[in-house]
Every structure is written in structure tokens, then in C-alpha cells.
Design a protein around this motif. Structure first.
Motif, PDB file in Angstrom:
ATOM      1  N   LYS A 154      54.376 -29.682  15.913  1.00  0.00           N
ATOM      2  CA  LYS A 154      53.872 -28.339  15.634  1.00  0.00           C
ATOM      3  C   LYS A 154      52.665 -28.476  14.712  1.00  0.00           C
ATOM      4  CE  LYS A 154      55.292 -23.897  15.950  1.00  0.00           C
ATOM      5  NZ  LYS A 154      54.711 -23.288  17.120  1.00  0.00           N
ATOM      6  N   GLY A 155      51.642 -27.670  14.951  1.00  0.00           N
ATOM      7  CA  GLY A 155      50.434 -27.762  14.129  1.00  0.00           C
ATOM      8  C   GLY A 155      49.428 -28.757  14.682  1.00  0.00           C
ATOM      9  N   THR A 156      49.506 -29.033  15.993  1.00  0.00           N
ATOM     10  CA  THR A 156      48.556 -29.945  16.630  1.00  0.00           C
ATOM     11  C   THR A 156      47.374 -29.159  17.173  1.00  0.00           C
ATOM     12  OG1 THR A 156      50.258 -31.572  17.220  1.00  0.00           O
ATOM     13  CG2 THR A 156      48.230 -31.608  18.509  1.00  0.00           C
ATOM     14  N   TYR A 157      46.180 -29.658  16.895  1.00  0.00           N
ATOM     15  CA  TYR A 157      44.938 -29.069  17.389  1.00  0.00           C
ATOM     16  C   TYR A 157      44.212 -30.097  18.255  1.00  0.00           C
ATOM     17  CZ  TYR A 157      45.309 -25.067  14.315  1.00  0.00           C
ATOM     18  OH  TYR A 157      45.727 -23.905  13.718  1.00  0.00           O
ATOM     19  N   GLY A 158      43.501 -29.610  19.235  1.00  0.00           N
ATOM     20  CA  GLY A 158      42.638 -30.461  20.034  1.00  0.00           C
ATOM     21  C   GLY A 158      41.197 -30.132  19.700  1.00  0.00           C
ATOM     22  N   ILE A 159      40.364 -31.159  19.596  1.00  0.00           N
ATOM     23  CA  ILE A 159      38.946 -30.920  19.350  1.00  0.00           C
ATOM     24  C   ILE A 159      38.120 -31.580  20.443  1.00  0.00           C
ATOM     25  CG2 ILE A 159      39.192 -30.627  16.851  1.00  0.00           C
ATOM     26  CD1 ILE A 159      37.932 -33.433  16.510  1.00  0.00           C
ATOM     27  N   ASP A 160      36.979 -30.978  20.718  1.00  0.00           N
ATOM     28  CA  ASP A 160      35.973 -31.521  21.634  1.00  0.00           C
ATOM     29  C   ASP A 160      34.633 -31.319  20.964  1.00  0.00           C
ATOM     30  OD1 ASP A 160      37.610 -31.919  24.190  1.00  0.00           O
ATOM     31  OD2 ASP A 160      37.982 -29.804  23.769  1.00  0.00           O
ATOM     32  N   GLN A 161      33.737 -32.239  21.157  1.00  0.00           N
ATOM     33  CA  GLN A 161      32.420 -32.113  20.553  1.00  0.00           C
ATOM     34  C   GLN A 161      31.422 -32.992  21.263  1.00  0.00           C
ATOM     35  OE1 GLN A 161      35.027 -33.480  18.356  1.00  0.00           O
ATOM     36  NE2 GLN A 161      34.564 -35.216  19.637  1.00  0.00           N
ATOM     37  N   PHE A 162      30.167 -32.726  20.969  1.00  0.00           N
ATOM     38  CA  PHE A 162      29.095 -33.599  21.427  1.00  0.00           C
ATOM     39  C   PHE A 162      27.895 -33.411  20.524  1.00  0.00           C
ATOM     40  CE2 PHE A 162      28.512 -29.719  24.007  1.00  0.00           C
ATOM     41  CZ  PHE A 162      27.181 -29.417  23.766  1.00  0.00           C
ATOM     42  N   ILE A 163      27.080 -34.444  20.484  1.00  0.00           N
ATOM     43  CA  ILE A 163      25.797 -34.369  19.793  1.00  0.00           C
ATOM     44  C   ILE A 163      24.777 -33.984  20.848  1.00  0.00           C
ATOM     45  CG2 ILE A 163      23.995 -35.701  18.616  1.00  0.00           C
ATOM     46  CD1 ILE A 163      26.254 -37.280  17.255  1.00  0.00           C
ATOM     47  N   GLY A 164      24.121 -32.862  20.652  1.00  0.00           N
ATOM     48  CA  GLY A 164      23.159 -32.367  21.624  1.00  0.00           C
ATOM     49  C   GLY A 164      21.790 -33.009  21.510  1.00  0.00           C
ATOM     50  N   VAL A 165      21.403 -33.374  20.297  1.00  0.00           N
ATOM     51  CA  VAL A 165      20.103 -33.995  20.060  1.00  0.00           C
ATOM     52  C   VAL A 165      20.279 -35.500  20.251  1.00  0.00           C
ATOM     53  CG1 VAL A 165      18.234 -34.364  18.392  1.00  0.00           C
ATOM     54  CG2 VAL A 165      19.432 -32.157  18.478  1.00  0.00           C
ATOM     55  N   GLU A 166      19.842 -35.986  21.399  1.00  0.00           N
ATOM     56  CA  GLU A 166      20.111 -37.378  21.779  1.00  0.00           C
ATOM     57  C   GLU A 166      19.616 -38.388  20.745  1.00  0.00           C
ATOM     58  OE1 GLU A 166      20.029 -40.198  25.734  1.00  0.00           O
ATOM     59  OE2 GLU A 166      18.732 -38.441  25.689  1.00  0.00           O
ATOM     60  N   GLU A 167      18.499 -38.103  20.094  1.00  0.00           N
ATOM     61  CA  GLU A 167      17.953 -39.042  19.100  1.00  0.00           C
ATOM     62  C   GLU A 167      18.889 -39.232  17.911  1.00  0.00           C
ATOM     63  OE1 GLU A 167      16.034 -36.084  19.962  1.00  0.00           O
ATOM     64  OE2 GLU A 167      15.479 -37.250  21.724  1.00  0.00           O
ATOM     65  N   LEU A 168      19.816 -38.308  17.697  1.00  0.00           N
ATOM     66  CA  LEU A 168      20.755 -38.420  16.574  1.00  0.00           C
ATOM     67  C   LEU A 168      22.081 -39.059  16.977  1.00  0.00           C
ATOM     68  CD1 LEU A 168      20.077 -35.049  14.713  1.00  0.00           C
ATOM     69  CD2 LEU A 168      19.281 -37.349  14.128  1.00  0.00           C
ATOM     70  N   ALA A 169      22.250 -39.338  18.265  1.00  0.00           N
ATOM     71  CA  ALA A 169      23.465 -40.009  18.733  1.00  0.00           C
ATOM     72  C   ALA A 169      23.398 -41.492  18.376  1.00  0.00           C
ATOM     73  CB  ALA A 169      23.615 -39.824  20.243  1.00  0.00           C
ATOM     74  N   GLY A 170      24.554 -42.078  18.120  1.00  0.00           N
ATOM     75  CA  GLY A 170      24.612 -43.503  17.824  1.00  0.00           C
ATOM     76  C   GLY A 170      24.178 -43.873  16.425  1.00  0.00           C
ATOM     77  N   LYS A 171      24.073 -42.885  15.535  1.00  0.00           N
ATOM     78  CA  LYS A 171      23.628 -43.141  14.164  1.00  0.00           C
ATOM     79  C   LYS A 171      24.727 -42.867  13.128  1.00  0.00           C
ATOM     80  CE  LYS A 171      18.744 -42.360  15.145  1.00  0.00           C
ATOM     81  NZ  LYS A 171      18.669 -43.593  15.856  1.00  0.00           N
ATOM     82  N   GLY A 172      25.958 -42.652  13.600  1.00  0.00           N
ATOM     83  CA  GLY A 172      27.072 -42.420  12.687  1.00  0.00           C
ATOM     84  C   GLY A 172      27.353 -40.966  12.379  1.00  0.00           C
ATOM     85  N   HIS A 173      26.554 -40.053  12.917  1.00  0.00           N
ATOM     86  CA  HIS A 173      26.774 -38.638  12.629  1.00  0.00           C
ATOM     87  C   HIS A 173      28.062 -38.123  13.272  1.00  0.00           C
ATOM     88  CE1 HIS A 173      23.016 -38.049  10.564  1.00  0.00           C
ATOM     89  NE2 HIS A 173      22.355 -38.600  11.572  1.00  0.00           N
ATOM     90  N   GLY A 174      28.377 -38.570  14.479  1.00  0.00           N
ATOM     91  CA  GLY A 174      29.587 -38.100  15.162  1.00  0.00           C
ATOM     92  C   GLY A 174      30.845 -38.319  14.331  1.00  0.00           C
ATOM     93  N   PRO A 175      31.153 -39.582  13.972  1.00  0.00           N
ATOM     94  CA  PRO A 175      32.338 -39.805  13.140  1.00  0.00           C
ATOM     95  C   PRO A 175      32.273 -39.056  11.814  1.00  0.00           C
ATOM     96  CG  PRO A 175      31.552 -41.880  14.055  1.00  0.00           C
ATOM     97  CD  PRO A 175      30.523 -40.834  14.386  1.00  0.00           C
ATOM     98  N   ALA A 176      31.090 -38.986  11.206  1.00  0.00           N
ATOM     99  CA  ALA A 176      30.958 -38.330   9.903  1.00  0.00           C
ATOM    100  C   ALA A 176      31.264 -36.836   9.988  1.00  0.00           C
ATOM    101  CB  ALA A 176      29.550 -38.556   9.340  1.00  0.00           C
ATOM    102  N   PHE A 177      30.693 -36.125  10.968  1.00  0.00           N
ATOM    103  CA  PHE A 177      30.977 -34.688  11.012  1.00  0.00           C
ATOM    104  C   PHE A 177      32.374 -34.419  11.551  1.00  0.00           C
ATOM    105  CE2 PHE A 177      28.847 -34.439  15.311  1.00  0.00           C
ATOM    106  CZ  PHE A 177      29.782 -33.678  15.999  1.00  0.00           C
ATOM    107  N   MET A 178      32.907 -35.322  12.381  1.00  0.00           N
ATOM    108  CA  MET A 178      34.303 -35.141  12.832  1.00  0.00           C
ATOM    109  C   MET A 178      35.278 -35.264  11.670  1.00  0.00           C
ATOM    110  SD  MET A 178      34.757 -36.874  16.565  1.00  0.00           S
ATOM    111  CE  MET A 178      33.680 -38.278  16.355  1.00  0.00           C
ATOM    112  N   ILE A 179      35.058 -36.242  10.798  1.00  0.00           N
ATOM    113  CA  ILE A 179      35.934 -36.405   9.625  1.00  0.00           C
ATOM    114  C   ILE A 179      35.893 -35.138   8.777  1.00  0.00           C
ATOM    115  CG2 ILE A 179      36.187 -37.623   7.420  1.00  0.00           C
ATOM    116  CD1 ILE A 179      35.247 -40.193   8.987  1.00  0.00           C
ATOM    117  N   GLU A 180      34.699 -34.637   8.531  1.00  0.00           N
ATOM    118  CA  GLU A 180      34.558 -33.426   7.724  1.00  0.00           C
ATOM    119  C   GLU A 180      35.258 -32.239   8.393  1.00  0.00           C
ATOM    120  OE1 GLU A 180      30.914 -30.926   5.766  1.00  0.00           O
ATOM    121  OE2 GLU A 180      30.696 -33.101   5.891  1.00  0.00           O
ATOM    122  N   PHE A 181      35.071 -32.086   9.708  1.00  0.00           N
ATOM    123  CA  PHE A 181      35.694 -30.984  10.442  1.00  0.00           C
ATOM    124  C   PHE A 181      37.213 -31.129  10.462  1.00  0.00           C
ATOM    125  CE2 PHE A 181      36.948 -28.634  14.283  1.00  0.00           C
ATOM    126  CZ  PHE A 181      36.297 -27.438  14.068  1.00  0.00           C
TER     127      PHE A 181
END
Length: 170
Positions: free
Chosen positions: A85-112
Motif C-alpha cells: 500500500k502506498g506504491t506510486y509509479g513514475i514515468d519521465q523523460f528529458i526533453g532537451v536532448e543536449e541535457l540527457a546523459g549528464k546526470g540530470h535524470g537520476p538527480a531530479f528523480m531522487i528529488e521527486f
């Protein structure tokens, strides 16, 4: 990895749809999110829905990513049965391709995810396609653990979980 600066999350609004449409058409997003028109229509439906919360993610005041969270307690997907109980599912993507692969994904996911845990979530699930090594690597960096491959209502998936860590030092 980006410096420890906060990412800004704001609820998705109708004004964001043209930018999302552009991102969904880009090759790096479309490959995993499928039909852009269908994905955009789903996002638009969730703007005022209680079942899924959608957010734009900004870095230095500029939108660069999308993230959504859904309460899975009443989800009718057999692949997700047996979750606490209390399980959430998340989906996301980085839209600005130049910012992908620079560590932003894991960083904003942790914060979220920390925001979801602060609101009472017990577990957060992600379900990347098993061939999406880029996403799996990002989820692993964010602390998600693999639960195994399955088939959800949306297709093949590697189910991964991040569980709430109780602070026992009180």
C-alpha cells in the motif's frame, strides 16, 4: 553529475502542451514513448485528473523534462499485483536532448521521489522497456533495484523499485 542544485517541479498546464508535443516528436523520446499524439492526449487528460499528477521539470528556470506520478493502489495491472500500500509509479523523460546523459535524470528523480516519500509514499516503481539501457542505468543511479522482467498493460517491462527508507535515528 550535476551539482546539488534543486530542480523546480510545477504542475503541467495547457500552455506546456506545445513544448511537450515537440519533445515527444524528438527521436530520443519517441523511441520509448511511442505515438506522440497519443502520449500528448494522455498528458492533456491528466492536467486536471486526480489519478495521475504531471509536472514540468525546470533547471535554472528553463523547462527541460517531464515527470508524472500515479498512485498504484487501485491499479488493475496484474504485473503490479502484490505491491505494498502506498506504491506510486513514475514515468519521465528529458526533453532537451543536449541535457540527457549528464546526470540530470537520476538527480531530479531522487528529488521527486523524496517529495513523494515526504507525502507518504512507501514504494516507487518504474517500468522501463528491458532494452532501454539508458533509462535502466539512470534508475539504477537513482537507487532503484530491479524486481524482474514482466509484461504490464503497456508491454514488456523491467520492473524496478525504490523503497522508502525509514530514519531509525530518532
Amino acid at each position: 553529475m550535476p551539482k546539488a542544485e534543486p530542480y523546480a517541479f510545477r504542475p503541467l498546464a495547457a500552455v506546456d502542451l506545445p513544448l511537450l508535443a515537440k519533445w515527444l516528436e524528438s527521436r530520443h523520446v519517441r523511441r520509448w514513448w511511442g505515438n506522440p499524439a497519443k502520449a500528448l492526449a494522455s498528458m492533456e487528460e491528466h492536467i486536471d485528473a486526480a489519478s495521475v499528477s504531471c509536472f514540468m521539470v525546470a533547471l535554472d528556470g528553463k523547462d527541460f523534462a517531464f515527470i508524472q506520478a500515479a498512485d498504484l493502489d487501485d491499479e488493475d495491472d496484474e504485473a503490479l499485483a502484490g505491491q505494498p500500500k502506498g506504491t506510486y509509479g513514475i514515468d519521465q523523460f528529458i526533453g532537451v536532448e543536449e541535457l540527457a546523459g549528464k546526470g540530470h535524470g537520476p538527480a531530479f528523480m531522487i528529488e521527486f521521489c523524496n517529495m513523494l516519500f515526504a507525502k507518504g509514499a512507501q514504494r516507487i516503481l518504474v517500468d522501463p522497456h528491458p532494452d532501454n539501457a539508458f533509462a535502466i542505468r539512470a534508475y539504477t543511479k537513482a537507487g532503484f533495484q530491479g524486481l524482474g522482467e514482466t509484461t504490464t498493460n503497456y508491454g514488456r517491462a523491467l520492473l524496478m523499485a525504490l523503497d522508502r527508507q525509514e530514519n531509525n535515528t530518532q
